[in-house]
Design an enzyme around this catalytic site. Structure first.
Site, PDB file in Angstrom:
ATOM      1  N   LYS A  84       0.851  -1.191   0.000  1.00  0.00           N
ATOM      2  CA  LYS A  84       0.000   0.000   0.000  1.00  0.00           C
ATOM      3  C   LYS A  84       0.886   1.241   0.000  1.00  0.00           C
ATOM      4  O   LYS A  84       1.848   1.321   0.776  1.00  0.00           O
ATOM      5  CB  LYS A  84      -0.904  -0.007   1.236  1.00  0.00           C
ATOM      6  CG  LYS A  84      -1.932   1.120   1.264  1.00  0.00           C
ATOM      7  CD  LYS A  84      -2.813   1.011   2.520  1.00  0.00           C
ATOM      8  CE  LYS A  84      -3.929   2.039   2.532  1.00  0.00           C
ATOM      9  NZ  LYS A  84      -4.755   1.953   3.769  1.00  0.00           N
ATOM     10  N   SER A 159      -9.721   2.397   2.689  1.00  0.00           N
ATOM     11  CA  SER A 159      -8.836   3.101   1.793  1.00  0.00           C
ATOM     12  C   SER A 159      -7.915   2.184   0.984  1.00  0.00           C
ATOM     13  O   SER A 159      -7.411   2.587  -0.065  1.00  0.00           O
ATOM     14  CB  SER A 159      -7.973   4.094   2.582  1.00  0.00           C
ATOM     15  OG  SER A 159      -7.131   3.417   3.496  1.00  0.00           O
ATOM     16  N   SER A 183      -9.701  -0.079   6.850  1.00  0.00           N
ATOM     17  CA  SER A 183      -9.152   0.008   5.497  1.00  0.00           C
ATOM     18  C   SER A 183      -8.448  -1.234   4.984  1.00  0.00           C
ATOM     19  O   SER A 183      -8.110  -1.306   3.802  1.00  0.00           O
ATOM     20  CB  SER A 183      -8.192   1.188   5.390  1.00  0.00           C
ATOM     21  OG  SER A 183      -8.937   2.371   5.342  1.00  0.00           O
TER      22      SER A 183
END
Ligand code: GLN
Length: 504
Positions: A84, A159, A183
């Site tokens: 990420k 997210s 997330s």
């Protein structure tokens, strides 16, 4: 399509150890898959081709040498991973999904990245996210939305939609995410993958760009429960560079995943995390999972956590408050974007104002304003202070629930993946996606989302929560449910996915 991409990380590790395949072949298969599908999925913001192949070559060389050098290789050496883009990496840009950090190169590696390098796991690249991890759909990225591999018109959650979509689209067997309010777990739920938020302090946060420091936690994303456990063991453990890092080891997680079993386990159904607001299809899959678990010998009990109904409200005061402080460092002076005002005078305040106005997107600005307001003199006690009290009440609810149950269970998210754009102009509707995941962050307890089947052709996630430091229980329960469901479906849920023309 190369069939190598369909294997789990554990399967790839076994094939590599048996020299059935080389690490270069494995990495190349995934790079080819990224080249083939990521134009549509947009899971990756950066593809790390050269370095990934170089690390794979090192692994192959060590394995070919045999002896001590091969013996020193980590079990996951040569198994590729996606990162990420909130986690800082030397040699690859880190953007946090923000125009503020377009092209920014970190001078240091996050602790989890150091561990991944030490294990010689080739990094495929950096994945898309909502700007600074604020969102539930990955639509708040400055680099365009990621699309859900099950239906390209739908969101992949957020997210960490990029990490989940990369795994679900077979672009990577493993990924790292961060979970401040859900997330990792919510994107896993809506893409049919597995995601774990470890116990707070169980995985070092050093080098994860801070959103809300008391809630943030790095964790694994994968297609199987065992794979998440294997990755969790790589990244977990004490880190002196993180002052909130736990001192004890993370436990035998992979073993728990391998021996997944719920016989005699007390599983608490959280009364407040179902019913109103949850799609009927989600509720149906949830009820079916409960029945399967009961049939496998679990004792299903109902628990009540009355203060969970205030958790979302408390989160949206605490999280923006901490974020407003954490994001103050993006000032146009020290690093990142700098915008000079067009007219005089050129004061530092005006440079900061112009840089932040241009560098931050709407959602980030909304939260900075909210957080600054909640912390301001005169309002602090009414907002931030009250939210902290609610946080304590949520923690007490967990304590009481865990006195009655070994793990708790709920749907991970109230709905399946919604359409791109559907909730973009309605922040409150967007925030509601996290009702079931946020309590765990407020209390610091670990959670996992495992695929629970389909509703309307879209994946539903089932969440287990465990007491702090009892992450192993998540893997034991999660692996048991995974097996029960796969026996019923005749294979993994993702094998049913119309993943961009299918991967079978
Ligand atoms: N969707 C939540 C939010 O917008 C959670 C974010 C996260 O976990 N990073 O705050």
């Amino acid at each position: 399509m190369n069939e190598l991409i369909t294997h789990s990380a554990a399967e790839l590790a076994a094939k590599l150890a048996a020299k059935e395949v080389s690490a270069v072949e494995v990495v190349q298969a995934h790079l080819d898959r990224i080249a083939e599908v990521d134009g549509e999925v947009n899971a990756f913001l950066h593809v790390n081709t050269e370095e990934a192949l170089a690390v794979a070559t090192e692994v192959d060389t060590a394995r070919a040498a045999g002896g001590a050098e091969a013996g020193r290789l980590h079990g996951l050496a040569g198994v590729p991973i996606a990162i990420k883009d909130l986690i800082v990496t030397i040699g690859q840009p880190t953007t946090a999904g923000s125009a503020m950090l377009r092209g920014w190169m970190s001078p240091y590696d996050a602790t989890v990245i150091q561990k991944i390098r030490a294990a010689k796991m080739p990094m495929l690249g950096k994945t898309n996210l909502d700007e600074f991890a604020m969102g539930s759909s990955t639509e708040h990225s400055a680099y365009g939305p990621t699309r859900n591999p099950w239906d390209l018109d739908r969101i992949p959650g957020g997210s960490g939609g990029g990490s989940a979509a990369a795994v679900a689209a077979y672009e990577a067997p493993l990924a790292l995410g961060t979970d401040t309010g859900g997330s990792i777990r919510q994107p896993a739920a809506v893409t049919g993958s597995v995601g774990v938020k470890p116990t707070y302090g169980g995985v070092s946060r050093y080098g994860a760009i801070a959103m809300a420091s008391s809630l943030d936690q790095i964790g694994p994303v994968s297609r199987t429960v065992l794979d998440s456990a294997l990755l969790h063991e790589v990244i977990g453990g004490h880190d002196p560079a993180d002052s909130t890092s736990l001192t004890d080891p993370v436990g035998a997680l992979a073993e728990a995943a391998r021996t997944g079993n719920v016989a005699g386990m007390r599983i608490g159904v959280v009364r407040e995390l179902q019913g109103e607001g949850y799609d009927a299809g989600v509720q149906q899959r949830f009820d079916e999972s409960l029945e399967l678990l009961r049939g496998a010998g679990a004792e299903i009990v109902e628990v009540s956590c009355p203060n969970f109904k205030y958790a979302l409200g408390a989160y949206y005061l605490i999280m923006p408050s901490e974020a407003s402080s954490n994001l103050a460092k993006f000032d146009g002076v020290r690093y990142g974007l700098r915008v000079l005002p067009e007219d005089a005078p050129l004061t530092i305040e005006r440079v900061m104002g112009a840089s932040r106005a241009a560098g931050f997107g709407d959602e980030v600005k909304r939260r900075i304003i909210l957080g600054t307001y909640a912390l301001s003199a005169g309002y602090y006690d009414a907002y931030y202070g009250s939210a902290q009290k609610v946080r304590t009440l949520v923690q007490r609810d967990f304590d009481a629930a865990f006195a009655q149950a070994d793990v708790l269970i709920s749907p991970t998210a109230p709905t399946t993946a919604f359409k791109l754009g559907e909730k973009l102009d309605d922040p409150l509707a967007m925030y509601l996606n996290d009702v079931a995941t946020i309590p765990a962050n407020l209390a610091g307890v670990p959670g996992i989302s495992v695929p629970g089947g389909l509703a309307g052709g879209l994946p539903v996630g089932i969440q287990f929560l465990a007491p702090a430091r009892e992450d192993a229980r998540l893997y034991r329960a999660g692996a048991a449910l995974e097996k029960l469901l796969e026996d019923k479906w005749g294979g993994p849920l993702l094998a049913q996915a119309p993943v961009l023309g299918g991967v079978k």
